[in-house]
Write a protein that holds these residues in place. Structure first.
Motif, PDB file in Angstrom:
ATOM      1  N   ARG A 120       9.469   3.238   1.108  1.00 10.79           N
ATOM      2  CA  ARG A 120       8.304   3.698   0.361  1.00 10.79           C
ATOM      3  C   ARG A 120       8.732   4.846  -0.545  1.00 10.79           C
ATOM      4  O   ARG A 120       9.674   5.582  -0.240  1.00 10.79           O
ATOM      5  CB  ARG A 120       7.201   4.164   1.307  1.00 10.79           C
ATOM      6  CG  ARG A 120       6.713   3.106   2.289  1.00 10.79           C
ATOM      7  CD  ARG A 120       6.070   1.922   1.594  1.00 10.79           C
ATOM      8  NE  ARG A 120       4.989   2.309   0.702  1.00 10.79           N
ATOM      9  CZ  ARG A 120       3.728   2.529   1.098  1.00 10.79           C
ATOM     10  NH1 ARG A 120       3.400   2.396   2.391  1.00 10.79           N
ATOM     11  NH2 ARG A 120       2.799   2.870   0.229  1.00 10.79           N
ATOM     12  N   VAL A 121       8.017   5.006  -1.667  1.00 12.61           N
ATOM     13  CA  VAL A 121       8.368   6.047  -2.635  1.00 12.61           C
ATOM     14  C   VAL A 121       7.173   6.954  -2.894  1.00 12.61           C
ATOM     15  O   VAL A 121       6.034   6.653  -2.522  1.00 12.61           O
ATOM     16  CB  VAL A 121       8.869   5.430  -3.962  1.00 12.61           C
ATOM     17  CG1 VAL A 121      10.136   4.613  -3.726  1.00 12.61           C
ATOM     18  CG2 VAL A 121       7.788   4.560  -4.601  1.00 12.61           C
ATOM     19  N   ARG A 143       6.263   9.746  -1.625  1.00 14.00           N
ATOM     20  CA  ARG A 143       5.575  10.101  -0.381  1.00 14.00           C
ATOM     21  C   ARG A 143       5.583  11.610  -0.139  1.00 14.00           C
ATOM     22  O   ARG A 143       5.096  12.078   0.888  1.00 14.00           O
ATOM     23  CB  ARG A 143       6.243   9.392   0.791  1.00 14.00           C
ATOM     24  CG  ARG A 143       6.344   7.879   0.624  1.00 14.00           C
ATOM     25  CD  ARG A 143       5.230   7.157   1.263  1.00 14.00           C
ATOM     26  NE  ARG A 143       5.425   7.103   2.703  1.00 14.00           N
ATOM     27  CZ  ARG A 143       4.602   6.467   3.533  1.00 14.00           C
ATOM     28  NH1 ARG A 143       3.534   5.854   3.043  1.00 14.00           N
ATOM     29  NH2 ARG A 143       4.831   6.441   4.826  1.00 14.00           N
ATOM     30  N   GLY A 173      11.307   7.274   2.653  1.00 11.46           N
ATOM     31  CA  GLY A 173      10.009   7.905   2.449  1.00 11.46           C
ATOM     32  C   GLY A 173       9.316   8.309   3.730  1.00 11.46           C
ATOM     33  O   GLY A 173       8.078   8.349   3.780  1.00 11.46           O
TER      34      GLY A 173
END
Length: 367
Positions: A58-59, A61, A351
């Protein structure tokens, strides 16, 4: 300019320690530690299966710092890692169990002491680490009771019962080498002389296998585990499960955690990789106890993979023996620091601010 050899450079991964350990260990000792059972199919499959697990990061975050801390069996540890139980650690270095336990204590993680350790449990527990004791079920139940009393008196924090060794897996490397223990390395938790077979070599025979065949009770049943649960108030961990049905049965008899494991590819060859069965075991248990993973963990990325698949933590074995062999306790401390750094990087790049967040990641099978 002459090319620098690997040993002139600092280790930057656990794999570096494996190469160096092979250079310093006697060939038969290396084979005993590195080898698997039969054709070593499961040994190789553990690594291949882990490499096929892709973690979807995930980015954006907002992860600035990562807290590696994790709860295992009701205690807080510095990262979701424990040192796997491994026999006869003085085979690789005089520091043996005391050195590796001290390294675990310095890293803030549990150390699992083996029934077949080469240092008595009382001494291992005295180094200051949180020690969990790993029990092999012995034919002599009075000796099992004695071990339980010693484990409690020594202040061990948990009891880990290994259930996938009714007999030792057939390990061709040890048979070819007629492997036996040197005189100075003993099964220090057993009464003097109970390990005599482990020191008696013969062509085509593994002395270790002969000793365990004479010592271990092959017909262990769930009723025996229930009896054990009633004998001790410590948290109970059942290690060596692959089938989800066995995991649910372990919960039924009172396990506080299970370890999904194929014994590092050293027992039933052709058994599935541990990481392949991890999601099924997690689903079957449904949060009723913690699930740990071992067999093949070699890096912080592997720890992330296990967490993303639902594990609460992992056990790390061979890589820490490699480090111990190369440089005793200081090298083992360094190896655990490397693992923490790798896990920090892996969580940051995925993330995740902590190991709990890793359990929310998606995984894919690739390759």
């Amino acid at each position: 300019m002459a090319e620098r050899v690997l040993t002139d450079l600092p280790a930057v991964s656990l794999a570096d320690y494996a190469e160096r350990a092979r250079a310093v260990l006697a060939p038969d000792v290396w084979d005993y530690l590195a080898g698997g059972s039969a054709a070593e199919v499961t040994l190789a499959a553990n690594r291949h299966a882990l490499d096929r697990v892709a973690v979807l990061p995930r980015v954006l975050r907002g992860v600035d710092t990562v807290d590696l801390g994790a709860g295992l069996l009701g205690s807080r540890y510095a990262m979701p890692v424990a040192v796997a139980p491994m026999a006869y650690q003085r085979l690789v270095h005089p520091d043996g169990e005391l050195g590796l336990a001290a390294a675990a204590g310095a890293a803030g993680i549990p150390y699992l002491a083996s029934t077949l350790g080469s240092t008595p449990i009382e001494q291992v527990a005295g180094v200051g680490a949180d020690v969990w004791f790993q029990l092999y079920w012995l034919r002599d139940r009075a000796l099992v009771r004695d071990l339980l009393d010693r484990v409690v008196a020594a202040g061990c924090r948990a009891l880990v019962v290994t259930v996938d060794v009714p007999v030792l897996g057939r390990r061709p490397r040890d048979l070819r080498n007629a492997f036996r223990l040197p005189a100075e390395v003993v099964a220090a938790n057993l009464p003097e002389g109970r390990d005599a077979l482990a020191h008696s070599g013969a062509p085509g025979v593994s002395a270790i296998a002969a000793h365990t065949a004479a010592s271990f009770a092959p017909a262990l049943r769930w009723a025996d585990l229930a009896w054990l649960r009633g004998q001790i108030d410590l948290p109970l961990v059942v290690k060596g499960l692959l089938d989800p049905r066995d995991a649910t049965e372990a919960v039924r008899v009172g396990a506080n955690a299970v370890v999904v494991s194929n014994h590092g590819g050293r027992q039933l060859d052709g058994a599935p990789p541990s990481v392949t069965m991890l999601p099924e075991v997690v689903d079957a248990i449904g949060g009723s106890c913690q699930v740990l993973l071992d067999s093949g963990i070699r890096s912080g990325t592997d720890v992330l993979r296990a967490l993303a698949l639902g594990a609460s933590g992992v056990l790390v074995g061979r890589p820490l023996l490699w480090a111990l062999a190369v440089g005793g306790e200081p090298a083992a401390r360094d190896a655990l620091a490397l693992l923490a750094a790798e896990l920090t990087d892996a969580l940051t790049l995925a993330g995740c601010a902590d190991p709990v967040a890793a359990g929310e990641l998606r995984t894919l099978r690739v390759g």
